[in-house]
Design an enzyme around this catalytic site. Structure first.
Site, PDB file in Angstrom:
ATOM      1  N   ALA A 125       0.876  -1.258  -0.089  1.00 27.64           N
ATOM      2  CA  ALA A 125      -0.021  -0.018   0.061  1.00 27.64           C
ATOM      3  C   ALA A 125       0.969   1.104  -0.018  1.00 27.64           C
ATOM      4  O   ALA A 125       1.195   1.812   1.125  1.00 27.64           O
ATOM      5  CB  ALA A 125      -0.807   0.121   1.294  1.00 27.64           C
ATOM      6  N   ALA A 126       1.616   1.672  -1.097  1.00 26.83           N
ATOM      7  CA  ALA A 126       2.537   2.474  -1.240  1.00 26.83           C
ATOM      8  C   ALA A 126       2.281   3.992  -1.210  1.00 26.83           C
ATOM      9  O   ALA A 126       3.183   4.594  -0.823  1.00 26.83           O
ATOM     10  CB  ALA A 126       3.293   2.122  -2.750  1.00 26.83           C
ATOM     11  N   GLY A 129       4.132   7.375  -1.136  1.00 25.70           N
ATOM     12  CA  GLY A 129       5.200   7.206  -1.560  1.00 25.70           C
ATOM     13  C   GLY A 129       6.535   7.537  -0.434  1.00 25.70           C
ATOM     14  O   GLY A 129       7.631   7.100  -0.865  1.00 25.70           O
ATOM     15  N   SER A 130       6.219   7.979   0.753  1.00 24.34           N
ATOM     16  CA  SER A 130       7.290   8.129   1.546  1.00 24.34           C
ATOM     17  C   SER A 130       8.030   6.577   2.028  1.00 24.34           C
ATOM     18  O   SER A 130       9.406   6.922   1.950  1.00 24.34           O
ATOM     19  CB  SER A 130       6.710   8.501   3.151  1.00 24.34           C
ATOM     20  OG  SER A 130       5.707   7.505   3.682  1.00 24.34           O
ATOM     21  N   LYS A 131       7.565   5.716   2.030  1.00 24.60           N
ATOM     22  CA  LYS A 131       8.276   4.232   2.514  1.00 24.60           C
ATOM     23  C   LYS A 131       8.779   3.799   1.128  1.00 24.60           C
ATOM     24  O   LYS A 131       9.838   3.002   1.066  1.00 24.60           O
ATOM     25  CB  LYS A 131       7.131   3.512   3.201  1.00 24.60           C
ATOM     26  CG  LYS A 131       6.527   3.847   4.381  1.00 24.60           C
ATOM     27  CD  LYS A 131       5.669   3.178   5.014  1.00 24.60           C
ATOM     28  CE  LYS A 131       5.130   3.795   6.227  1.00 24.60           C
ATOM     29  NZ  LYS A 131       4.196   4.957   5.979  1.00 24.60           N
ATOM     30  N   ASP A 176      -6.112  -4.320  -5.693  1.00 25.88           N
ATOM     31  CA  ASP A 176      -6.375  -4.706  -4.358  1.00 25.88           C
ATOM     32  C   ASP A 176      -5.207  -5.763  -3.777  1.00 25.88           C
ATOM     33  O   ASP A 176      -4.941  -6.593  -4.592  1.00 25.88           O
ATOM     34  CB  ASP A 176      -7.780  -5.234  -4.201  1.00 25.88           C
ATOM     35  CG  ASP A 176      -8.167  -5.953  -2.827  1.00 25.88           C
ATOM     36  OD1 ASP A 176      -7.270  -6.073  -2.026  1.00 25.88           O
ATOM     37  OD2 ASP A 176      -9.268  -5.720  -2.578  1.00 25.88           O
ATOM     38  N   ASP A 194       2.161  -1.613   5.041  1.00 23.61           N
ATOM     39  CA  ASP A 194       1.696  -0.668   5.968  1.00 23.61           C
ATOM     40  C   ASP A 194       0.250  -0.611   5.620  1.00 23.61           C
ATOM     41  O   ASP A 194      -0.391   0.057   4.587  1.00 23.61           O
ATOM     42  CB  ASP A 194       2.354   0.552   5.425  1.00 23.61           C
ATOM     43  CG  ASP A 194       1.835   1.660   6.308  1.00 23.61           C
ATOM     44  OD1 ASP A 194       2.205   1.617   7.533  1.00 23.61           O
ATOM     45  OD2 ASP A 194       1.713   2.850   5.970  1.00 23.61           O
ATOM     46  N   CYS A 247      -0.750   3.089  11.251  1.00 24.45           N
ATOM     47  CA  CYS A 247      -0.579   4.306  12.190  1.00 24.45           C
ATOM     48  C   CYS A 247      -1.874   4.237  13.231  1.00 24.45           C
ATOM     49  O   CYS A 247      -2.593   5.192  13.375  1.00 24.45           O
ATOM     50  CB  CYS A 247      -0.695   5.489  11.391  1.00 24.45           C
ATOM     51  SG  CYS A 247      -2.112   5.730  10.249  1.00 24.45           S
TER      52      CYS A 247
END
Length: 480
Positions: A125-126, A129-131, A176, A194, A247
């Site tokens: 679940a990108a 784009g931080s990770k 998905d 994530d 989170c």
């Protein structure tokens, strides 16, 4: 410090009283949730070292406090925050850093702990784009990252951030996340999930985050998370590493999801403790070895991270029945490749053996070599980067390739004022024009794009969708 007016449902408070470990105060938890969130950034080491970045921004009087679990991460305080958004600074526009919440740097640190060096990684679940960009920096643009995003509206943002950061080893998909266990079984050395969650940890950034909160909703989300982690575990090769993160703060979406996976595959799931991931990690560690970060512990967002290894082969899922369709690209070889490489070198662009040339109609692309075994198994939204378009006079080099691949061979340095004009989409009129007809324009030594010389003018090729208005660059910039 001013406090946020946070909405807390009564059932949420009751759940948190029960979830908080004995050594943490409930009053301190409430107080932390009401404090505004500290801003943080992560240096993009694909473009600049941490040492060089700190030297570059030292004239700006930014107060940078190291994030203990990420060597490239810093909490940031700026005197000119109101006058100039952090995202409009030259260093952000040229991809030297990413604005990223400190606790969200934890999952990637866990993924690469103990010198883990995966070649094939999936970010389930990108977006935004931080990770993904943090993973790419840790991989040094080597190998391949399959970055998936289910939300169509967020895929564009994901690609924009990948491009700004000069990343070349990403393949984008739009599915998905539950499809990958069947579509790409045992294909990845490392997977980051994530997971979509109830977002209980983000109240410091969004005081209304809990307005629609309910126990029933959390349980529905947890059911989806179990399906996602099951699929991700099937896509992981034996010996590979899976990091699960959210989170949010409740056990249903965190510890319980991980324990459920171990119940399903007791001989194949090994939890790897994170108590030594960084100094003081023990303050957030759970009995299982997970990190359950309540916001008062490190003065950041609430977060959860678990790390596990797949220790055995498991029963595969049924093979998917869908058809991927024809792949519209063909690999380039021999003379065609040599011709493009020579032209690119003349333009000041170069790449290594991790990337290979492919063509679709008049488009020339660079794909990470490691993606090739996945072609035909899933449908990609985008792979690698578009290098050029073929036209009758040669090649038209693409902006994302210039940002990622430019070397020092064909550059022209812009002044502070000229660089601001460039980002506003305007042509530049330097006092001394370059000798070449086409040059990579730079600022602070980093590429901004490709310019064509027309008389005394440098014609701007900055993509229209990236053009910025308003005030740009830092107040205290002493360079010109």
């Amino acid at each position: 410090m001013a406090q946020n007016s946070v909405f807390f449902p009564d059932e949420f408070l009751a759940q948190m009283r029960e979830a908080l470990p004995a050594h943490l105060s409930f009053d301190a938890f409430i107080a932390a949730c009401q404090r505004p969130l500290r801003r943080s950034i992560r240096v993009n080491t694909l473009k600049i070292s941490v040492e060089d970045f700190l030297a570059l921004v030292s004239p700006y009087r930014w107060q940078l406090t190291p994030v203990p679990w990420c060597a490239e991460g810093f909490w940031i305080e700026r005197e000119d925050e109101d006058a100039l958004p952090l995202g409009s600074t030259a260093e952000h526009l040229s991809g030297l850093f990413y604005i990223q919440e400190a606790s969200s740097m934890l999952p990637v640190t866990a993924l690469f702990a103990e010198d883990n060096q995966p070649e094939r990684v999936m970010d389930v679940a990108a977006a935004p784009g931080s990770k993904t960009t943090q993973i790419a920096a840790r991989m040094g643009n080597r190998g391949v990252i399959l970055a998936n995003e289910f939300s169509a509206s967020r895929v564009k943002v994901l690609h924009a951030n990948i491009s700004r950061c000069g990343i070349s080893n990403v393949a984008l998909t739009h599915f998905d996340g539950r499809v990958f266990g069947a579509a790409l079984p045992e294909s990845f050395d490392a997977i980051l999930l994530d997971a979509p969650c109830s977002g209980e940890g983000v109240v410091r950034k969004d005081p209304d985050a809990l307005k629609n909160w309910s126990v029933a909703s959390n349980l529905e989300i947890a059911a989806t998370q179990r399906e996602l982690i099951d699929s991700a575990f099937h896509a992981l090769r034996p010996g590979g590493m899976l990091v699960y993160s959210t989170c949010t703060l409740n056990r249903d979406e965190n510890e319980s999801v991980c324990l459920w996976l171990k119940e399903q595959y007791p001989q194949a799931v090994e939890f790897l403790p994170l108590d030594s991931l960084f100094p003081s990690a023990t303050e957030a560690v759970t009995p299982e070895g997970f990190l359950h970060v309540f916001p008062q512990i490190f003065d950041c967002e609430g977060f959860f991270v678990a790390r596990m290894r797949k220790t055995a082969v498991i029963e595969p899922l049924p093979a998917p029945k869908y058809k991927v369709g024809n792949f519209p690209f063909a690999p380039l070889k021999g003379r065609e490749t040599a011709q493009i490489v020579a032209a690119a070198q003349k333009a000041g662009l170069q790449w290594d053996e991790n990337l290979r040339l492919w063509q679709r109609d008049k488009e020339i692309w660079l794909f990470p070599v490691e993606v090739e075994t996945m072609i035909g198994k899933v449908r990609f939204s985008r792979i690698g980067m578009r290098l050029a378009e073929v036209h009758n006079k040669g090649y038209r080099w693409q902006h994302e390739a210039v940002i990622a691949l430019a070397n020092d061979a064909n550059t022209f340095a812009l002044t502070h004022t000229e660089a601001e004009e460039w980002y506003r989409g305007r042509d530049v009129y330097p006092e001394l024009a370059p000798t070449s007809d086409e040059v990579v324009v730079t600022y602070q030594g980093f590429p901004l794009g490709l310019a064509k010389k027309i008389g005394s003018r440098l014609k701007n090729s900055y993509p229209r969708e990236l053009v910025r208005d308003g005030r740009l660059f830092t107040v205290h910039d002493s360079a010109n």
